[in-house]
Design a protein around this motif. Structure first.
Motif, PDB file in Angstrom:
ATOM      1  N   ALA A 224       0.873  -1.196   0.000  1.00  0.00           N
ATOM      2  CA  ALA A 224       0.000   0.000   0.000  1.00  0.00           C
ATOM      3  C   ALA A 224       0.897   1.230   0.000  1.00  0.00           C
ATOM      4  N   VAL A 232       8.070  -1.172  -5.135  1.00  0.00           N
ATOM      5  CA  VAL A 232       7.961  -2.301  -4.208  1.00  0.00           C
ATOM      6  C   VAL A 232       7.617  -3.571  -4.991  1.00  0.00           C
ATOM      7  N   HIS A 251      -1.005  22.944  -3.682  1.00  0.00           N
ATOM      8  CA  HIS A 251      -1.932  23.865  -3.007  1.00  0.00           C
ATOM      9  C   HIS A 251      -1.138  25.054  -2.503  1.00  0.00           C
ATOM     10  N   LEU A 299       9.479  11.480  -2.205  1.00  0.00           N
ATOM     11  CA  LEU A 299       8.827  11.576  -0.896  1.00  0.00           C
ATOM     12  C   LEU A 299       8.567  13.035  -0.506  1.00  0.00           C
ATOM     13  N   GLY A 334       1.487  17.159  -3.511  1.00  0.00           N
ATOM     14  CA  GLY A 334       1.329  15.734  -3.229  1.00  0.00           C
ATOM     15  C   GLY A 334       1.236  14.975  -4.537  1.00  0.00           C
ATOM     16  N   ARG A 336      -0.596  11.972  -6.692  1.00  0.00           N
ATOM     17  CA  ARG A 336      -1.720  11.027  -6.810  1.00  0.00           C
ATOM     18  C   ARG A 336      -1.193   9.706  -7.359  1.00  0.00           C
ATOM     19  N   GLY A 368      -4.540   3.920  -5.831  1.00  0.00           N
ATOM     20  CA  GLY A 368      -5.583   4.774  -6.401  1.00  0.00           C
ATOM     21  C   GLY A 368      -6.640   5.081  -5.347  1.00  0.00           C
TER      22      GLY A 368
HETATM   23  C1  LIG Z   1      -3.106  17.054  -4.482  1.00  0.00           C
HETATM   24  C2  LIG Z   1      -4.012  15.982  -3.975  1.00  0.00           C
HETATM   25  C3  LIG Z   1      -5.234  16.334  -3.396  1.00  0.00           C
HETATM   26  C4  LIG Z   1      -6.085  15.337  -2.926  1.00  0.00           C
HETATM   27  N1  LIG Z   1      -7.230  15.706  -2.298  1.00  0.00           N
HETATM   28  C5  LIG Z   1      -8.073  14.767  -1.829  1.00  0.00           C
HETATM   29  C6  LIG Z   1      -9.238  15.152  -1.116  1.00  0.00           C
HETATM   30  O1  LIG Z   1      -9.490  16.332  -0.872  1.00  0.00           O
HETATM   31  N2  LIG Z   1     -10.053  14.158  -0.695  1.00  0.00           N
HETATM   32  C7  LIG Z   1      -9.811  12.853  -0.932  1.00  0.00           C
HETATM   33  O2  LIG Z   1     -10.629  12.014  -0.569  1.00  0.00           O
HETATM   34  N3  LIG Z   1      -8.668  12.443  -1.564  1.00  0.00           N
HETATM   35  C8  LIG Z   1      -7.799  13.377  -1.992  1.00  0.00           C
HETATM   36  N4  LIG Z   1      -6.629  13.006  -2.606  1.00  0.00           N
HETATM   37  C9  LIG Z   1      -6.308  11.572  -2.728  1.00  0.00           C
HETATM   38  C10 LIG Z   1      -5.700  11.013  -1.445  1.00  0.00           C
HETATM   39  O3  LIG Z   1      -4.888  11.949  -0.810  1.00  0.00           O
HETATM   40  C11 LIG Z   1      -4.906   9.759  -1.795  1.00  0.00           C
HETATM   41  O4  LIG Z   1      -5.732   8.886  -2.516  1.00  0.00           O
HETATM   42  C12 LIG Z   1      -4.388   9.030  -0.564  1.00  0.00           C
HETATM   43  O5  LIG Z   1      -3.787   9.907   0.340  1.00  0.00           O
HETATM   44  C13 LIG Z   1      -3.391   7.963  -1.005  1.00  0.00           C
HETATM   45  O6  LIG Z   1      -2.925   7.314   0.144  1.00  0.00           O
HETATM   46  P1  LIG Z   1      -1.904   6.095   0.049  1.00  0.00           P
HETATM   47  O7  LIG Z   1      -1.817   5.507   1.400  1.00  0.00           O
HETATM   48  O8  LIG Z   1      -2.309   5.197  -1.064  1.00  0.00           O
HETATM   49  O9  LIG Z   1      -0.513   6.750  -0.382  1.00  0.00           O
HETATM   50  P2  LIG Z   1       0.528   7.536   0.539  1.00  0.00           P
HETATM   51  O10 LIG Z   1      -0.130   8.446   1.480  1.00  0.00           O
HETATM   52  O11 LIG Z   1       1.542   8.144  -0.377  1.00  0.00           O
HETATM   53  O12 LIG Z   1       1.199   6.400   1.408  1.00  0.00           O
HETATM   54  C14 LIG Z   1       2.143   5.505   0.913  1.00  0.00           C
HETATM   55  C15 LIG Z   1       3.206   5.316   1.980  1.00  0.00           C
HETATM   56  O13 LIG Z   1       4.050   4.213   1.633  1.00  0.00           O
HETATM   57  C16 LIG Z   1       5.318   4.481   2.211  1.00  0.00           C
HETATM   58  N5  LIG Z   1       6.333   3.613   1.608  1.00  0.00           N
HETATM   59  C17 LIG Z   1       6.795   3.657   0.337  1.00  0.00           C
HETATM   60  N6  LIG Z   1       7.763   2.723   0.163  1.00  0.00           N
HETATM   61  C18 LIG Z   1       7.918   2.071   1.358  1.00  0.00           C
HETATM   62  C19 LIG Z   1       8.771   1.025   1.822  1.00  0.00           C
HETATM   63  N7  LIG Z   1       9.687   0.456   1.016  1.00  0.00           N
HETATM   64  N8  LIG Z   1       8.650   0.612   3.107  1.00  0.00           N
HETATM   65  C20 LIG Z   1       7.733   1.169   3.938  1.00  0.00           C
HETATM   66  N9  LIG Z   1       6.918   2.190   3.541  1.00  0.00           N
HETATM   67  C21 LIG Z   1       6.996   2.626   2.272  1.00  0.00           C
HETATM   68  C22 LIG Z   1       5.513   5.958   1.923  1.00  0.00           C
HETATM   69  O14 LIG Z   1       6.498   6.528   2.753  1.00  0.00           O
HETATM   70  C23 LIG Z   1       4.119   6.529   2.135  1.00  0.00           C
HETATM   71  O15 LIG Z   1       3.951   7.083   3.429  1.00  0.00           O
HETATM   72  C24 LIG Z   1      -5.737  13.973  -3.056  1.00  0.00           C
HETATM   73  C25 LIG Z   1      -4.502  13.627  -3.633  1.00  0.00           C
HETATM   74  C26 LIG Z   1      -3.640  14.633  -4.059  1.00  0.00           C
HETATM   75  C27 LIG Z   1      -2.324  14.267  -4.638  1.00  0.00           C
END
Ligand SMILES: Cc1cc2nc3c(=O)[nH]c(=O)nc-3n(C[C@H](O)[C@H](O)[C@H](O)COP(=O)(O)OP(=O)(O)OC[C@H]3O[C@@H](n4cnc5c(N)ncnc54)[C@H](O)[C@@H]3O)c2cc1C
Length: 521
Positions: A224, A232, A251, A299, A334, A336, A368
């Motif tokens: 994830a 990964v 932003h 990052l 950030g 996506r 996603g």
């Molecule tokens: C500009 C922007 C605005 C958005 N606004 C909204 C909104 O208003 N409302 C909404 O619902 N959604 C919004 N989204 C979407 C939402 O933010 C994302 O879908 C969500 O945060 C994704 O989360 P994630 O856990 O998949 O990824 P991430 O938060 O990136 O988490 C992945 C994690 O994996 C870790 N990682 C990577 N490799 C390793 C490794 N080898 N070992 C251990 N850890 C590792 C990383 O350090 C990271 O912390 C927005 C997205 C963006 C970019």
């Protein structure tokens, strides 16, 4: 949550874990909550701090996504609107209803957007927020005192949800821990391991604070890692085809005078065909976002100059008091983690649905989706993981699970409202030591007790953890955050038993990160 306890739990377990989750953003922590509540032995490993990636850098909306309706993705909108309602029900201390106005500058805009937003309201069904309606020019000006009055004909009001992304994340991590999960920040997965059947059955991870490495086994490994998903996957299969098309969104944060009142502005069509928001958030004005395809994820992404200019230009069309570069208190970007479809290079058109992908190595990747839909994504993921790992069948229970901090009337805690049911414990710290009531900076509402609380109960390990993700100082006002850093370092050093050299190093490292949140006038 105490990191030393978590480390001990991780070390002591000799059996394979049921599920190991790599990544401590919304997706990974959501999966840990779901898996732990089903009774599965769960370990989550995050390479930096919880929320360091995309999950601290959202637009802070809990929403169905008006834009996806425009794109005809009704099922995504309905799913997200339902999740919006569940999230407000399960974390009312962090999720609130926010009125938005779409200002109209042409005769057809009112009826056109009015109908679309009525459909948006109807799709939310029993999970609905307030009703949308057309309003007059006078009412629009009353609710949005700084909206550009030239050519204004009226507006459409509708309602969506707003939250604090990393406060929710930290509370979700606490929820997972309470349900028996082990979660570690600063724990980087460096290798995946396979059994005799060539299926992934474990990981090696490094305790980033000490450099120590550990190898642990699992029935299922869930990837994830958001924008880092493909990296990964390639640990298990170097030839894995790319499944993520990273796209950056930036932003800017301005002071409250640019959007006085409690109503947000939604611009349904910017010059590049996107949606843009100006939102009141923690006493400031948040404007965003953009959509810039990237070749590679990092990052600490930094907003591009053209993204900043675009946001200032778009804001200037809708605001009477026009913001300039000198007015920007913070800028953040950030990435996506969008699921790739063919060779499409227009990331704004890519689906925001989540994707679950199982490689031939048996590694399960989930990417996603949206912050808003993290719970539903986790349910889907754990259902699949249970089948893949041959785990005992257990039903998902998170639809009605209160999230740590749940409080039906947290507003009564004033500046500590975002801590919900934890607020009295922070007040208790102040009652025992009045110096902890001291403000950390005149421009922001944070006090010393919050640093102590974050270190003791929320696994904060660095000045950046405190200023970026336990409080939101860095995102709200980067210069104020830089001023706060030495005091935060001193308080944290006391809690973590660190020396003066550590404090100096911490402040230096924080200032380096903070530079990326600042804009040269
Ligand atoms: C500009 C922007 C605005 C958005 N606004 C909204 C909104 O208003 N409302 C909404 O619902 N959604 C919004 N989204 C979407 C939402 O933010 C994302 O879908 C969500 O945060 C994704 O989360 P994630 O856990 O998949 O990824 P991430 O938060 O990136 O988490 C992945 C994690 O994996 C870790 N990682 C990577 N490799 C390793 C490794 N080898 N070992 C251990 N850890 C590792 C990383 O350090 C990271 O912390 C927005 C997205 C963006 C970019």
């Amino acid at each position: 949550m105490k990191r030393n306890d978590m480390l001990q739990q991780a070390r002591q377990r000799t059996e394979p874990w049921d599920i190991i989750v790599i990544g401590g953003g919304a997706t990974g922590v959501g999966v840990a909550v779901d898996a732990a509540t089903r009774g599965y032995a769960t370990l989550l490993l995050e390479q930096h701090d919880f929320g360091k990636g995309t999950s601290s850098r959202s637009t802070k909306l809990v929403h169905g996504g008006v834009r996806y309706l425009e794109q005809g993705n009704v099922s995504l909108v309905m799913e997200a609107l339902k999740e919006r309602g569940l999230l407000r029900q399960n974390a009312p201390h962090l999720v609130s209803e926010l009125p938005f106005i779409v200002p109209s500058y042409a005769w057809w805009e009112g009826p056109f957007y009015g109908i679309g937003l009525k459909v948006y309201q109807v799709l939310s069904g029993k999970y609905g927020f307030g009703a949308s309606k057309l309003i007059s020019k006078e009412e629009t000006l009353r609710r949005l005192p700084n909206v550009n009055p030239d050519g204004l004909t009226g507006g459409v009001v509708y309602f969506d949800g707003q939250f604090d992304d990393t406060r929710l994340l930290i509370n979700l991590a606490a929820t997972a821990a309470e349900q028996g999960a082990t979660l570690l920040n600063y724990a980087k997965v460096t290798a995946l391991h396979k059994g005799a059947d060539d299926v992934v059955n474990g990981v090696t991870w490094e305790n980033v604070e000490t450099g120590e490495s550990f190898t642990v086994q699992a029935r299922v490994v869930v990837n994830a890692t958001g924008p880092f998903t493909d990296g990964v996957r390639r640990m298990a299969d170097p030839d894995a085809k790319q499944m993520i098309a990273p796209s950056q969104g930036a932003h800017i944060v301005l002071d409250r005078s640019f959007l006085p009142g409690d109503t947000a502005i939604m611009v349904p069509h910017t010059s590049d065909g996107r949606v843009m928001f100006a939102i009141p958030w923690h006493g400031h004005t948040l404007v965003g976002t953009t959509d810039t395809p990237l070749k590679q994820a990092s990052l600490e992404p930094v907003a591009l100059d053209q993204e900043i200019e675009f946001m200032l230009e778009t804001a200037a069309l809708y605001l009477e008091k026009k913001p300039s570069r000198a007015d920007i208190l913070s800028v953040f970007a950030g990435i996506r983690p969008l699921a790739k479809s063919g060779e499409d290079s227009n990331t704004a058109a890519l689906s925001r649905d989540h994707t679950i992908h199982i490689d031939k190595s048996g590694l399960l990747s989930i990417a996603g989706g949206k912050w808003t839909t993290y719970r539903n994504m986790a349910q889907d993921c754990v259902d699949q993981a249970a089948t893949l790992g041959d785990l005992p069948d257990k039903n998902c229970v998170t639809k009605t699970l209160n999230i740590h901090g749940y409080h039906p009337n947290a507003a009564k805690f004033g500046a500590l409202a975002f801590y919900g049911s934890d607020a009295p414990a922070i007040r208790e710290l102040i009652a025992k030591d009045s110096t902890l009531a001291q403000s950390l900076d005149a421009k922001l509402p944070y006090v010393a007790a919050e640093v102590v609380w974050a270190a003791r109960e929320e696994m904060a390990r660095s000045v950046e953890d405190i200023l970026a993700r336990r409080t939101r100082a860095l995102f709200l006002n980067s210069k104020a955050a830089v001023r706060m850093a030495p005091r935060v370092a001193a308080l944290l050093a006391q809690e973590l038993n660190r020396d003066k050299a550590w404090q100096i190093d911490q402040v230096e490292k924080f200032n380096h990160v903070a530079a990326g949140f600042q804009v040269k006038a």
